[in-house]
Design a protein around this motif. Structure first.
Motif, PDB file in Angstrom:
ATOM      1  N   LYS A 197       0.959  -1.353   0.082  1.00  0.00           N
ATOM      2  CA  LYS A 197       0.023   0.101   0.019  1.00  0.00           C
ATOM      3  C   LYS A 197       1.007   1.404   0.063  1.00  0.00           C
ATOM      4  O   LYS A 197       1.823   1.168   0.686  1.00  0.00           O
ATOM      5  CB  LYS A 197      -0.821   0.080   1.355  1.00  0.00           C
ATOM      6  CG  LYS A 197      -1.957  -1.164   1.526  1.00  0.00           C
ATOM      7  CD  LYS A 197      -2.850  -0.889   2.638  1.00  0.00           C
ATOM      8  CE  LYS A 197      -2.108  -1.003   3.977  1.00  0.00           C
ATOM      9  NZ  LYS A 197      -2.790  -0.972   5.136  1.00  0.00           N
TER      10      LYS A 197
ATOM     11  N   LYS B  92      -1.419   8.493  -1.625  1.00  0.00           N
ATOM     12  CA  LYS B  92      -2.397   7.648  -0.748  1.00  0.00           C
ATOM     13  C   LYS B  92      -3.812   8.266  -0.849  1.00  0.00           C
ATOM     14  O   LYS B  92      -3.797   9.425  -0.362  1.00  0.00           O
ATOM     15  CB  LYS B  92      -2.034   7.191   0.787  1.00  0.00           C
ATOM     16  CG  LYS B  92      -3.347   6.487   1.565  1.00  0.00           C
ATOM     17  CD  LYS B  92      -2.660   6.455   2.958  1.00  0.00           C
ATOM     18  CE  LYS B  92      -3.839   5.834   3.709  1.00  0.00           C
ATOM     19  NZ  LYS B  92      -3.158   5.725   5.249  1.00  0.00           N
TER      20      LYS B  92
ATOM     21  N   GLY C 228      -4.390   3.465   0.355  1.00  0.00           N
ATOM     22  CA  GLY C 228      -3.294   3.224  -0.522  1.00  0.00           C
ATOM     23  C   GLY C 228      -3.403   2.103  -1.427  1.00  0.00           C
ATOM     24  O   GLY C 228      -2.360   1.703  -2.070  1.00  0.00           O
ATOM     25  N   VAL C 229      -4.332   1.096  -1.442  1.00  0.00           N
ATOM     26  CA  VAL C 229      -4.364  -0.001  -2.181  1.00  0.00           C
ATOM     27  C   VAL C 229      -4.208   0.220  -3.760  1.00  0.00           C
ATOM     28  O   VAL C 229      -3.459  -0.279  -4.205  1.00  0.00           O
ATOM     29  CB  VAL C 229      -5.723  -0.736  -2.033  1.00  0.00           C
ATOM     30  CG1 VAL C 229      -5.721  -2.114  -2.839  1.00  0.00           C
ATOM     31  CG2 VAL C 229      -5.727  -1.339  -0.425  1.00  0.00           C
TER      32      VAL C 229
ATOM     33  N   GLY D  80      -0.599   1.541  -4.533  1.00  0.00           N
ATOM     34  CA  GLY D  80       0.153   0.367  -4.515  1.00  0.00           C
ATOM     35  C   GLY D  80       0.190  -0.599  -5.743  1.00  0.00           C
ATOM     36  O   GLY D  80       1.232  -1.048  -6.306  1.00  0.00           O
TER      37      GLY D  80
ATOM     38  N   CYS E 123      -7.860  -6.318   0.745  1.00  0.00           N
ATOM     39  CA  CYS E 123      -6.603  -5.955   0.505  1.00  0.00           C
ATOM     40  C   CYS E 123      -6.120  -4.725   1.421  1.00  0.00           C
ATOM     41  O   CYS E 123      -4.718  -4.747   1.853  1.00  0.00           O
ATOM     42  CB  CYS E 123      -6.572  -5.253  -0.853  1.00  0.00           C
ATOM     43  SG  CYS E 123      -6.728  -6.637  -2.239  1.00  0.00           S
ATOM     44  N   ALA E 124      -6.879  -3.964   1.828  1.00  0.00           N
ATOM     45  CA  ALA E 124      -6.630  -2.799   2.734  1.00  0.00           C
ATOM     46  C   ALA E 124      -5.933  -3.336   4.099  1.00  0.00           C
ATOM     47  O   ALA E 124      -5.125  -2.756   4.618  1.00  0.00           O
ATOM     48  CB  ALA E 124      -7.702  -1.803   2.960  1.00  0.00           C
TER      49      ALA E 124
ATOM     50  N   ARG F 161       2.400  -2.093   4.154  1.00  0.00           N
ATOM     51  CA  ARG F 161       2.663  -0.519   4.025  1.00  0.00           C
ATOM     52  C   ARG F 161       3.819  -0.485   3.298  1.00  0.00           C
ATOM     53  O   ARG F 161       4.730  -1.501   3.409  1.00  0.00           O
ATOM     54  CB  ARG F 161       2.656   0.318   5.138  1.00  0.00           C
ATOM     55  CG  ARG F 161       1.351   0.464   5.676  1.00  0.00           C
ATOM     56  CD  ARG F 161       1.483   1.503   6.960  1.00  0.00           C
ATOM     57  NE  ARG F 161       2.707   1.360   7.711  1.00  0.00           N
ATOM     58  CZ  ARG F 161       2.604   1.135   9.025  1.00  0.00           C
ATOM     59  NH1 ARG F 161       1.073   0.643   9.381  1.00  0.00           N
ATOM     60  NH2 ARG F 161       3.586   0.745   9.713  1.00  0.00           N
TER      61      ARG F 161
END
Length: 68
Positions: free
Chosen positions: A6, A12, A16-17, A20, A54-55, A60
């Motif tokens: 992420k 973000k 942030g998925v 990323g 996913c989050a 990170r």
């Protein structure tokens, strides 16, 4: 070797998925975000929950690359 993570900081948006995923495939994050929103509108229940998972699961960027 590429790793999926992420994004953090100014790239973000929500979790942030999408940022990323965009960095992993080396494409514009806006394209990934728009595609994700459009796809979620047409299949709300499935993609919404995939994003949430996913989050929670994806690390990170600072966890994958310490010192970033």
């Amino acid at each position: 070797m590429k790793k999926l993570y992420k994004t953090e900081g100014p790239y973000k948006m929500v979790a942030g998925v999408c940022g990323g995923i965009a960095e992993y495939f080396d494409i514009d994050p806006t394209l990934v975000r728009v595609a994700w929103v459009v796809a979620t509108v047409f299949s709300f229940s499935a993609l919404f929950w995939i994003y949430v998972v996913c989050a929670v699961i994806m690390p990170r960027k600072s966890d994958v690359y310490p010192g970033y």
